[in-house]
Scaffold this active site. Structure first.
Site, short mmCIF file in Angstrom:
data_model
loop_
_atom_site.label_atom_id
_atom_site.label_comp_id
_atom_site.label_asym_id
_atom_site.label_seq_id
_atom_site.Cartn_x
_atom_site.Cartn_y
_atom_site.Cartn_z
N ASP A 42 1.67 0.01 -5.62
CA ASP A 42 0.79 0.81 -5.03
C ASP A 42 1.69 1.69 -3.92
OD1 ASP A 42 -1.88 1.97 -3.82
OD2 ASP A 42 -1.23 0.67 -2.03
N ASP A 44 0.39 4.03 -0.97
CA ASP A 44 0.28 3.94 0.38
C ASP A 44 -0.21 2.47 1.07
OD1 ASP A 44 0.32 6.81 0.48
OD2 ASP A 44 -1.70 6.83 -0.31
N CYS A 119 -4.45 8.32 -10.24
CA CYS A 119 -5.87 8.79 -10.42
C CYS A 119 -6.18 9.71 -9.52
CB CYS A 119 -6.62 7.32 -9.99
SG CYS A 119 -8.47 7.85 -10.21
#
Length: 558
Positions: A42, A44, A119
């Site tokens: 991931d 952030d 996304c």
């Protein structure tokens, strides 16, 4: 047919029912028998400090230790990809060009990544890529030329772990002050920070690779797994690893695990005998029975014994019997001081999945899975009968409400509501259970399913599970049958034992239930809390949603 007349490859790990990677991306994975090809991260809160809707490269700040940790992964040959939700694009808070500038700055500070998967949608868009949907994980695996089961995803919130699990990848949660307590409770693998997550990924990867082969050839290996069917099934990869390095494998199991033992590739002979220090409701120790077992084990003529146990069990009583049987090379996991009972005393940190825990013991004894054999659960093709023709087409949903430990069973009233909701959503539901669960399965199936209670043995149940679109089940044997067939699981997991150790292994999964319930980690066989709160609050609608996340559609006929 005699063993020496068989093709050993067909006799052993090649016999798979049906295809353990059926839910993967379809890419050809590396032939090396490793746990992971790739690490997905991931952005952030995991790689860089979380600045909401950031489109400014000057605000990029790596988390402490990120560059060194990532370089460790690169040096180990693991491919790296970033998988990130960026709804700010959909909301117009920054442009695609600004986002790419942020990513360029991330790579300037942290090094190049092999792929970026983004996304661009908001929650209301209903896409299949916004985490916790698994779309980004599938896309990353395709981009990296591997399968989700050979990926591990590191993230800081429950959405990250949920996306990993729903694709069949491993998920590591690295909590921040923004991570909710219930997300931490539900995660099967939690690390204190990114460097700690990387260190454990590399440790687990190395743990299943033997440092040295056995000093002498292994003609006959005795492997031991004396517990329930599910326990035997999750030991399967380790037994295949031993079988790859031994001419003959004899498995000692108990009566509760015998049916599962018959399904395992790599096993040439089986000895069935109860062990009173393992069985949950043992009778008194019978000295004559123990002497008889020791004599029987001596006749095996094993060059080596590998004693597999769960994390809460002791291998030392059996190690003493094995010594008395004349076996000179014994390996087992033992936190207790073994004296001269063990030649290889192996230790495993808490929290490792049971299949990997067993694989690491096999590696410590000098054995590894052969190239091309994935470290997943498997069943022998020739041990599973054809599925009954009267069940109709494949693609149904199997609901298995029961469990040998009542603390892990789905409450019948909840299971009944789940069947009704699934039927209303267009799913064809088969309700399964043992002969002693017929009253429960009849009650549950009456809400709109087909009652199969008491109609199958374990091998027959495996055939039914293998053709399912998904299995809805607690922490019990059919969950591991589903994993062995690559069938997605909606896991109604009671937290009496750790999910990270006992959850469905390397198969697309959605976990439901209260992971922080007061029964957590009690190992209770009977529910210690009135009302069974860990599972009684499961919303049937969440089960329907979980199937949608797992891309299991209704309309298969009822």
């Amino acid at each position: 047919m005699r063993q020496d007349q068989e093709d050993p490859y067909q006799r052993r790990s090649a016999q798979v029912y049906p295809a353990a990677d059926r839910a993967g991306s379809g890419s050809v994975a590396s032939p090396r028998a490793v746990l992971y090809d790739a690490v997905l991260l991931d952005r952030d809160g995991t790689l860089i400090e979380d600045v909401p809707y950031n489109g400014d490269p000057e605000k990029v700040r790596p988390v402490p230790g990120a560059r060194a940790a990532l370089d460790r992964l690169r040096a180990a040959g693991l491919r790296l990809a970033v998988v990130t939700n960026q709804s700010g694009l959909a909301r117009g808070y920054f442009t695609g060009e600004q986002m790419r500038a942020v990513h360029a700055r991330v790579e300037e500070l942290l090094g190049r990544f092999d792929a970026w998967l983004v996304c661009r949608h908001d929650d209301a868009d209903g896409c299949d890529c916004r985490k916790p949907a698994p779309g980004l994980v599938y896309a990353a695996a395709r981009e990296l030329g591997t399968t989700p089961s050979r990926c591990v995803l590191v993230g800081d919130i429950g959405r990250d772990v949920g996306a990993a699990m729903a694709a069949g990848a491993a998920g590591v949660l690295v909590p921040t002050p923004m991570t909710r307590p219930e997300e931490v409770a539900a995660a099967g693998w939690v690390a204190t920070d990114l460097p700690a997550a990387v260190a454990e990924i590399l440790r687990r990867q190395q743990a299943v690779q033997p440092s040295t082969p056995p000093t002498e050839p292994v003609r006959t290996a005795l492997v031991v797994r004396s517990d329930s069917a599910g326990d035997v099934l999750v030991t399967g990869p380790a037994i295949r690893a031993v079988a790859a390095g031994a001419e003959r494998v004899v498995l000692l199991c108990g009566p509760r695990g015998r049916a599962a033992a018959d399904l395992l590739p790599g096993v040439d002979e089986i000895i069935e005998h109860p062990l009173p220090w393992i069985d949950p409701t043992p009778g008194p120790v019978d000295p004559e029975a123990m002497r008889s077992l020791s004599a029987q084990l001596g006749v095996v003529g094993a060059d080596q014994a590998v004693v597999f146990t769960s994390f809460h069990q002791s291998a030392l009583p059996l190690a003493l019997l094995l010594r008395m049987a004349g076996i000179d090379r014994i390996a087992a996991i033992s936190d207790d001081y073994p004296g001269s009972l063990l030649d290889i005393r192996h230790r495993v940190p808490v929290g490792v999945p049971e299949p990997e825990r067993a694989l690491s013991l096999a590696a410590a004894a000098g054995h590894r899975l052969p190239d091309g054999d994935e470290p997943v659960l498997r069943l022998r093709r020739d041990a599973v009968p054809p599925r009954p023709a009267d069940l109709g087409d494949a693609g149904y949903v199997v609901l298995h409400p029961g469990s040998a430990a009542s603390s892990r069973a789905c409450p019948p009233e909840v299971a009944t509501r789940i069947v009704g909701a699934l039927a209303d959503a267009g799913h064809r539901v088969l309700v399964t259970g043992g002969p002693d669960e017929r009253a429960v399965t009849a009650r549950v199936a009456a809400a709109g399913g087909t009652d199969l209670g008491g109609r199958t043995d374990l091998a027959g149940l495996a055939a039914i599970v293998a053709d399912a679109g998904a299995v809805v089940v607690g922490n019990t044997g059919p969950a591991h049958l589903a994993a062995a067939a690559g069938v997605p699981v909606v896991s109604l997991f009671a937290p009496t034992v750790p999910f990270g150790q006992w959850g469905p292994y390397r198969v697309p999964t959605v976990r439901l239930g209260d992971a922080a319930a007061v029964c957590r980690d009690t190992r209770a066989a009977s529910c210690p809390v009135p009302g069974h709160p860990c599972l009684s609050g499961v919303d049937p609608g969440d089960v329907v949603d979980a199937l949608r996340t797992l891309a299991v559609s209704g309309g298969g006929g009822r």
